[in-house]
Design a protein around this motif. Structure first.
Motif, PDB file in Angstrom:
ATOM      1  N   ASP A 241       0.365  -1.058  -0.201  1.00 34.90           N
ATOM      2  CA  ASP A 241      -0.062  -0.418   0.327  1.00 34.90           C
ATOM      3  C   ASP A 241       0.671   1.287   0.010  1.00 34.90           C
ATOM      4  O   ASP A 241       1.212   1.995   1.188  1.00 34.90           O
ATOM      5  N   VAL A 243       2.032   4.078  -2.914  1.00 35.90           N
ATOM      6  CA  VAL A 243       2.365   5.188  -4.413  1.00 35.90           C
ATOM      7  C   VAL A 243       3.508   5.735  -4.897  1.00 35.90           C
ATOM      8  O   VAL A 243       3.635   6.290  -3.951  1.00 35.90           O
ATOM      9  N   LYS A 267       1.177  -1.762  -8.044  1.00 42.41           N
ATOM     10  CA  LYS A 267       0.074  -1.537  -9.544  1.00 42.41           C
ATOM     11  C   LYS A 267      -0.156  -0.120  -8.934  1.00 42.41           C
ATOM     12  O   LYS A 267      -0.469   0.899 -10.307  1.00 42.41           O
ATOM     13  N   SER A 268       0.145   1.015  -7.780  1.00 45.06           N
ATOM     14  CA  SER A 268       0.331   2.437  -8.009  1.00 45.06           C
ATOM     15  C   SER A 268       1.181   2.817  -8.101  1.00 45.06           C
ATOM     16  O   SER A 268       2.252   3.153  -7.519  1.00 45.06           O
ATOM     17  N   HIS A 269       1.232   3.803  -9.487  1.00 46.82           N
ATOM     18  CA  HIS A 269       2.067   3.643  -9.678  1.00 46.82           C
ATOM     19  C   HIS A 269       2.143   4.973 -11.256  1.00 46.82           C
ATOM     20  O   HIS A 269       1.616   4.633 -11.234  1.00 46.82           O
ATOM     21  N   ARG A 270       3.093   5.465 -10.265  1.00 47.30           N
ATOM     22  CA  ARG A 270       2.784   6.814 -11.717  1.00 47.30           C
ATOM     23  C   ARG A 270       4.344   7.161 -12.494  1.00 47.30           C
ATOM     24  O   ARG A 270       4.849   8.428 -11.863  1.00 47.30           O
TER      25      ARG A 270
END
Length: 479
Positions: A241, A243, A267-270
């Motif tokens: 959990d 980012v 999953k949470s990447h930018r």
């Protein structure tokens, strides 16, 4: 999480590296790296997301479903590894793989963004396209050998696939440094492409990522620091959990970062391709998202100075010597700029610098004085010399910064003379000392603002013994 033995990562990485070693000696290493890592990525995602679910085993399908639920990647039929393999002996491998990447990135905009454009797979540094087709055909056949069959429950796991991708990146980085040491001076863009693994793990350990936090690397290279922070969270909190935000000025590295993060199961990447100063990811964010709990970075200062051409090979922008605010002393100004992105109260930052940046005069001294006066420095860590064989900077330092003033002494660690026979033990000792602020004779202690001021804001720790001796002399004279 599935427990995976490290030998599996080493075995698969060794096998892939053999493919690189059998490529023509005259082929550009950067082209070989792009080819090998891309085909490994396509092979891996094809094994995780096959066009049709086979009936090999119920356990295998459960593993695949776990990946689908966490990463949500779609692999179109024309991006499948087996389709590329079926035509590997025919002309047109470069074009077919480029089309596969485009189909894959278009089907997964959220996860892969503009990967196909960033990687620019059809560009090459050789004058003979036929050679590229032959190289790709050989690699396709190499990855299809039984020794590299990824359809196994213990292999289809982010710890393994992400670990293999990471290991290959580090191997290419070491290969480049070794080649440069023998033949030529390292080119500026390549010096900072890979942060050595022990240093990345130390930085991740020191920032102590927590569940729910947002982590940012404004010069992420191939995402080694971001992955290290994510893995640290998994190891200490048993959680994914977080980012992960990253920015990189060179398009090809940004594409490799996307692959790295996907295979590592985050999953949470930018990621954004561009200059972190003039074209920052922050410009696209609003509200609380514009601030980060953790920033980890190796600034452009670690390149040969002055760092005004670091992005000259990038397709999405470059530093301009007449306008870049971090032109004259990029490392410290870059760190100052990124400290402003930290979230109030909880924000913390780890930045790797050449040790000279902590002792030089002029503008750099002024910046150090500002940081000390603002109580923004938590720790200064002078790392052992030559602890990473072939690394272009023999002496480096970690600067640990915070957003909020703590009105506490600065913790100094001077490990430059530490024995480097066991790097893991050295870094473990450093982390333990910093995290617990533990005084160690001859190695670490708290230093007051007054002492730093007396030393002219020299943060390279050469002054520690001098200040102590001066104080002892004064005390003796007073007595």
């Amino acid at each position: 999480m599935i427990n995976t033995d490290l030998p599996e990562i080493t075995r698969l990485s060794d096998f892939l590296w053999q493919g690189f070693e059998h490529l023509p000696a005259y082929a550009e290493p950067e082209t070989c790296k792009k080819y090998l890592l891309t085909l490994f990525f396509l092979k891996a995602v094809s094994s995780i997301w096959p066009p049709e679910v086979d009936a090999m085993s119920e356990d295998l399908d459960l593993v695949r479903q776990s990946w689908r639920n966490s990463v949500h990647l779609i692999v179109p039929a024309d991006a499948q590894f087996d389709l590329l393999l079926a035509q590997h002996s025919e002309a047109g491998n470069v074009e077919r793989i480029a089309n596969a990447l485009r189909a894959l990135s278009e089907a997964n905009q959220e996860q892969l963004g503009t990967l196909a454009d960033e990687l620019d797979f059809q560009s090459t540094q050789t004058d003979c396209p036929d050679v590229c087709d032959l190289m790709l055909g050989f690699l396709l056949a190499h990855l299809a050998q039984p020794e590299f069959d990824l359809r196994a429950r213990h292999l289809l796991h982010p710890q393994v696939l992400g670990g293999v991708f990471s290991d290959l990146l580090y191997r290419f980085g070491a290969f480049h440094r070794q080649s440069c040491a023998v033949f030529t001076t390292p080119s500026p863009p390549e010096e900072r492409s890979i942060t050595p693994r022990p240093i990345a793990q130390l930085m991740a350990r020191l920032v102590k990522p927590k569940p729910g936090e947002v982590i940012f690397d404004p010069a992420c290279g191939t995402a080694g620091l971001l992955v290290a922070c994510g893995e640290q969270l998994r190891q200490t909190q048993q959680s994914d959990d977080c980012v992960l935000f990253g920015q990189e000025i060179i398009g090809e590295r940004c594409a490799l970062s996307r692959m790295h993060l996907v295979l590592s199961g985050f999953k949470s990447h930018r990621l954004k391709c561009g200059d972190a100063i003039s074209d920052s990811v922050l410009h696209d964010l609003a509200g609380d998202q514009a601030q980060f709990d953790v920033v980890v970075t190796v600034p452009p200062a670690l390149i040969s100075e002055p760092n005004v051409q670091a992005g000259r090979h990038g397709r999405h922008g470059q530093f301009r010597p007449d306008s870049a605010p971090h032109n004259k002393c990029p490392g410290l100004t870059f760190a100052m700029h990124m400290r402003a992105t930290l979230r109030p109260q909880t924000g913390r930052m780890a930045v790797l610098l050449p040790i000279e940046a902590l002792s030089r005069g002029g503008m750099e001294r002024d910046i150090r004085e500002q940081l000390v006066s603002a109580n923004a420095i938590d720790s200064v860590i002078c790392l052992p010399r030559n602890i990473i064989p072939g690394y272009p900077h023999q002496a480096t330092a970690l600067l640990m910064l915070r957003r909020e003033a703590a009105y506490a002494p600065v913790f100094f660690v001077d490990a430059r003379q530490a024995e480097t026979d066991d790097p893991e033990a050295v870094f473990s000792s450093i982390a333990d000392a910093v995290l617990h602020k533990r005084d160690i004779d001859g190695l670490a202690r708290l230093v007051s603002w007054c002492e730093i001021s007396q030393a002219g804001f020299d943060l390279a720790a050469q002054f520690l013994a001098t200040v102590q001796e001066m104080q002892e002399t004064q005390e003796e004279q007073a007595a």
